[in-house]
Scaffold this active site. Structure first.
Site, PDB file in Angstrom:
ATOM      1  N   GLU A 544      78.270 -41.782 -55.062  1.00  0.00           N
ATOM      2  CA  GLU A 544      79.098 -42.851 -54.533  1.00  0.00           C
ATOM      3  C   GLU A 544      80.222 -43.141 -55.531  1.00  0.00           C
ATOM      4  O   GLU A 544      81.294 -42.611 -55.416  1.00  0.00           O
ATOM      5  CB  GLU A 544      78.254 -44.096 -54.233  1.00  0.00           C
ATOM      6  N   GLU A 808      71.298 -53.160 -58.347  1.00  0.00           N
ATOM      7  CA  GLU A 808      72.041 -53.346 -57.097  1.00  0.00           C
ATOM      8  C   GLU A 808      71.354 -54.383 -56.216  1.00  0.00           C
ATOM      9  O   GLU A 808      71.997 -55.174 -55.543  1.00  0.00           O
ATOM     10  CB  GLU A 808      72.106 -52.002 -56.352  1.00  0.00           C
TER      11      GLU A 808
HETATM   12  C1  RAM Z   1      77.264 -49.835 -50.994  1.00  0.00           C
HETATM   13  C2  RAM Z   1      78.043 -49.903 -52.249  1.00  0.00           C
HETATM   14  C3  RAM Z   1      78.662 -51.239 -52.557  1.00  0.00           C
HETATM   15  C4  RAM Z   1      78.735 -52.170 -51.414  1.00  0.00           C
HETATM   16  C5  RAM Z   1      78.802 -51.477 -50.095  1.00  0.00           C
HETATM   17  C6  RAM Z   1      78.847 -52.396 -48.925  1.00  0.00           C
HETATM   18  O1  RAM Z   1      77.161 -48.503 -50.580  1.00  0.00           O
HETATM   19  O2  RAM Z   1      77.260 -49.466 -53.314  1.00  0.00           O
HETATM   20  O3  RAM Z   1      78.033 -51.859 -53.625  1.00  0.00           O
HETATM   21  O4  RAM Z   1      79.850 -52.984 -51.599  1.00  0.00           O
HETATM   22  O5  RAM Z   1      77.771 -50.556 -49.921  1.00  0.00           O
END
Ligand code: RAM
Length: 954
Positions: A544, A808
């Protein structure tokens, strides 16, 4: 002597984490004194600590830290009027700058003689110390400008001149770039690269196109006065001159929308040239131009043909000029780097090294011709941000062997970067490095959350006694390195963790009596370092690593308190602007690639929140001016999108309060709240820029949206649709409620936290403002409860599970369920780290009270279990510090206020006679005035300087 910025990234101002965490508080046990003397001793200890950090200055006021375009000694600028800044320091209280004089000279000797042949501003009566535009003779390409500044204090006493500083101009005029794009595409689509170099056996497992080595010999007829190398790439480039690498920085020239713009960097190479034979070299890798980006398994996202462009501008001693640039006369070859991809990793075959390839007198007759021209035609501009470099080194803390011959080295800290390998092995021995953030229960590395990122580096030994290698064109997010293929078991010397990140100088420190909060700060710090890598990424490890706009939006303000991110975000806001849709919507990611272009509420709003935040922190008006039109276009777009009564349309994209816990905040509430927020900030921006009509227009719109919000979502009892913490937080943080409703909503927020046993339920959006909102409604007691919480979900819970960065999601790993869905489970992501703003503003109590911290508020709110805290922030005006300790009812506060600013100090409790530096009672003490004693706090006005206050807490 001026130290040139040669593109070297030093991170000299980054505190070592050890010193960051060192206990500098005054509460360490010190013998048994009677309580009154103990208090005094504590106060004195604070005072002494402060005096030790006080600048020893001869004069009353002195300038320091001269910067140009918010960088130290930048080379290659392409703005017509670079802006100059400095800070002023004083050993005296209540000092101010009353005037300044800037001298800019075309060489160092003239500057030393006090001759400003380019510009002498004369004595300017002004207290300004930031963003003073250069006002001298017009500057053209390659001009070097040596400058210094003198300041006058409030009584008109002049300072000595500052140390000399430098900036240089880059390639300005159309046509200044004469060099051509070069590359060589013949190896690009082969499955296995052909052999090159003596006796090479190409490894078969490699599948990606290898980086290209480029070179050119040239002769210089006469002595060189000065020389600058400009380099850029559609891809990544390392540049070499006469056998040595010129750039220590990595991943140059950074990531932009290459269809629109690409940046160059400039390097001073005067000392590296010789009369006679010289050679230039470059290694050209795919980087963001060609590497895999994101999760769709797609390479070559911008193009299939990476290109390099370099131009060496030489000024001879006799005054003549010459340029040596890339063009058809260059040669190309493969080299030892056989693969280089951000997500997949790098492969290096040391047997394929060609000694001397980047030095003169190398036989390149077997090398191939290059091709010129590029598939894209972006504008080429100076990189306005800091370079990526080394920001920390980590040694293995533990080595295990979970499977025979498979070793796992724990570096003790999750970070973004690479591993430096030191080995011995027979020629061709293949050593494989794999990377992970966490371990499986059996001690092997956990890689499922990397998704399709192979994150594997491969090294083929040359066959020497000791071989040291580190990749140059990839990075990983990791704490653990798995090593296989070694001839002998590893030692701690086998692997060194090299942390990489943008060279945003550290500007904050945090320490307190609770080790868990200190660890939290360290985790936040390293999450920022790991994700601020040319752009603010979402995560550094999986497939990502994109510039997610929502992530940047919610963490940016906290980030400013850890590091000076002004130049970093100046760069990224251009990436964001490049991604703004013609209808005004900002994208989900910037630079815009791989992901769709509709950011939606909370994500797109970084287009308004970003420029305003930077204005608040750095007072940067030019930046606000540049991005104001983008702000208005966003708000105007939302206006077009919404219904006539200012509510969301039936369908719209919104990520919602991403990754919240057992709480689902309705998307229409989020849409409307963020619409209101952006309208309000656009109004404030208009006001700051003197556009009063537009300010009134957007303020009126804000009021309409606010009214619509109340009508549609807020019940008479203050319940907000969704009844989630985030719904209340957004409404309260964005000032969407009137007095009585505010109180009711605040009570519902508090209730919800209580009902969850002192736990939060917020995701990306709510977490940003949750703690700040509790402070705003006077419930820091509850904020302390949340931050000291160590059961799920909380920051403390992650720390108990061994987190060394911010996760996260709150449930990245739990004892009950183990790892969360690997589809979305990064252990290093900024959004939930935004709590650092609350820590600085409430534990330390340091807040901005005017743009750029020109006025400061120091209002610490001691609470929870804390007995002491020491927090500092180096603002654009200088270092602000707040240290406090409590012992029983006694509270001591020591503050440092930078020269040329003033502060209001809110001293908790009832003020006691201060142990002031002068030893005088408050009435006679210099620089302090008691404005009022309120219930629960004394309010003082304070000039610059160092102060210690004591009070008794009720
Ligand atoms: C995830 C990303 C990010 C977020 C989006 C909506 O894949 O890691 O942190 O902002 O989604």
């Amino acid at each position: 002597m001026i130290r040139f910025n040669t593109g070297r990234v030093s991170f000299s101002r980054i505190h070592s984490m050890e010193s960051k965490q060192k206990d500098v508080s005054p509460t360490r046990k010190r013998g048994k004194l009677p309580p009154s003397l103990e208090r005094r001793a504590n106060g004195l200890a604070l005072l002494l600590a402060l005096l030790a950090s006080c600048p020893a200055l001869a004069g009353a006021l002195q300038s320091a830290l001269p910067r140009c375009e918010y960088l130290e000694n930048p080379l290659g600028l392409d703005v017509a009027q670079p802006r100059l800044s400095w800070i002023v320091e004083s050993g005296q209280r209540d000092q101010k700058q009353s005037a300044y004089r800037i001298l800019v000279a075309s060489n160092q000797a003239m500057l030393a003689r006090g001759q400003g042949d380019r510009w002498d501003s004369g004595k300017v009566a002004s207290s300004d110390t930031t963003a003073i535009p250069y006002g001298g003779k017009p500057l053209t390409s390659h001009h070097r400008c040596f400058w210094k500044v003198q300041v006058w204090d409030k009584d008109d006493n002049p300072s000595a001149w500052s140390a000399p500083a430098l900036w240089s101009m880059g390639l300005l005029e159309p046509g200044a770039w004469q060099a051509e794009w070069i590359g060589c595409d013949k190896w690009r689509r082969l499955d296995a690269p052909p052999a090159s170099g003596p006796g090479a056996k190409p490894p078969t497992a490699l599948i990606l196109p290898p980086p290209i080595y480029l070179r050119k010999d040239f002769r210089l007829p006469k002595a060189v006065k000065q020389a600058t190398l400009y380099a850029t790439a559609l891809g990544l480039c390392d540049v070499y001159l006469n056998g040595a690498r010129v750039n220590e920085s990595r991943f140059d020239p950074g990531w932009t929308d290459y269809t629109k713009r690409v940046y160059y960097r400039a390097y001073d190479v005067t000392d590296r040239l010789h009369v006679g034979a010289n050679a230039l070299g470059a290694v050209l890798a795919d980087g963001w131009y060609g590497s895999y980006l994101g999760w769709r398994g797609v390479r070559d996202n911008y193009g299939k043909k990476p290109r390099f462009r370099g131009q060496l501008h030489i000024e001879y001693v006799d005054g003549s000029f010459e340029d040596v640039g890339t063009g058809p006369a260059w040669k190309a070859s493969l080299g030892p780097i056989r693969e280089a991809d951000f997500l997949m990793g790098e492969a290096y075959d040391a047997r394929l090294e060609q000694a001397g390839w980047n030095a003169p007198a190398f036989d390149d007759s077997a090398w191939s011709p290059v091709v010129t021209g590029a598939e894209l035609h972006p504008v080429v501009q100076h990189h306005p941000g800091p370079a990526v470099g080394v920001c920390g080194l980590f040694r293995p803390k533990r080595i295990t062997e979970p499977k025979k011959g498979t070793y796992v080295l724990d570096l003790g800290q999750n970070f973004a970067g690479v591993a430096r390998l030191q080995v011995a092995g027979e020629p061709g021995r293949k050593i494989t490095l794999r990377f992970a953030e966490r371990l499986n229960p059996d001690g092997t590395i956990y890689t499922a959350n990397l998704r399709t990122a192979r994150a594997t580096d491969t090294y083929f030994c040359r066959g020497s006694q000791t071989e040291v290698w580190e990749p140059r064109f990839t990075f990983h997010g990791f704490q653990y390195v798995e090593v296989t293929g070694l001839a002998d078991p590893p030692t701690p010397a086998t692997i060194t963790g090299i942390a990489l990140g943008s060279d945003t100088p550290s500007c904050g420190s945090f320490t307190c009596s609770d080790p868990m909060l200190n660890r939290l700060h360290t985790n936040i710090y390293w999450t920022q370092r790991s994700n601020y890598l040319d752009i603010p990424t979402d995560c550094p490890q999986r497939d990502e690593r994109l510039g997610w706009t929502g992530d940047a939006q919610v963490f940016m303000r906290a980030a400013t308190l850890n590091a000076d991110v002004q130049a970093f975000f100046t760069k990224w806001l251009v990436d964001l602007e490049d991604g703004q849709r013609t209808d005004g919507e900002f994208p989900r990611v910037a630079p815009l690639k791989v992901v769709r272009d509709n950011g939606g509420p909370g994500w797109a709003d970084v287009g308004a929140i970003g420029p305003w935040t930077l204005y608040e922190v750095y007072g940067d008006r030019r930046l606000l001016e540049r991005h104001y039109p983008g702000m208005t276009r966003l708000v105007d777009y939302r206006l077009k999108q919404c219904t006539p009564d200012r509510l969301p349309p039936a369908e719209f994209h919104c990520f919602g309060d991403w990754l919240s816990v057992n709480a689902d905040t309705p998307k229409d509430v989020i849409f409307t709240a963020y619409f209101a927020r952006s309208a309000r900030l656009t109004s404030l921006a208009a006001l700051a820029l003197g556009k009063s009509e537009e300010a009134a227009k957007y303020q009126a719109l804000f009021q309409q949206i606010r009214a619509a919000f109340n009508k549609a979502y807020v019940a008479a009892d203050g319940r907000i649709k969704g009844d989630t913490q985030t719904a209340y937080v957004l409404a309260l943080a964005f000032d969407l409620l009137d007095g009585p409703k505010q109180k009711l909503a605040a009570a519902h927020l508090v209730e919800d936290i209580e009902r969850r046993g002192g736990h939060l339920s917020t995701g990306f959006l709510g977490t940003k403002d949750l703690m700040l909102t509790l402070a705003k409604i006077g419930r820091n007691d509850l904020a302390y409860r949340l931050i000291e919480q160590d059961t799920f979900p909380s920051w403390g819970f992650t720390i108990k599970q061994g987190a060394t960065t911010i996760w996260e999601r709150w449930d990245g790993w739990t004892p009950e369920k183990g790892f969360q869905d690997p589809g979305l489970n990064s252990f290093s992501q900024c959004p939930l780290a935004g709590v650092y703003q609350w820590m600085v503003e409430n534990i330390g109590g340091i807040r901005a009270d005017g743009p750029g911290y020109s006025k400061i508020l120091i209002a610490p709110e001691p609470g929870g279990k804390l007995t002491h805290a020491a927090v500092s922030y180096r603002s654009i005006h200088g270092r602000i510090e707040s240290r406090w300790q409590r012992e029983g009812a006694w509270f001591t506060l020591a503050v440092v206020i930078p020269a040329n600013t003033t502060a209001e100090v809110h001293l908790p409790g009832r003020m006691q006679t201060p142990i002031a530096k002068s030893g005088k009672a408050l009435a006679q003490a210099e620089g302090v005035k008691l404005l009022r004693q309120e219930v629960g706090r004394a309010v003082l006005s304070v000039g610059s300087g160092h102060y210690v206050f004591t009070s008794t807490l009720e």
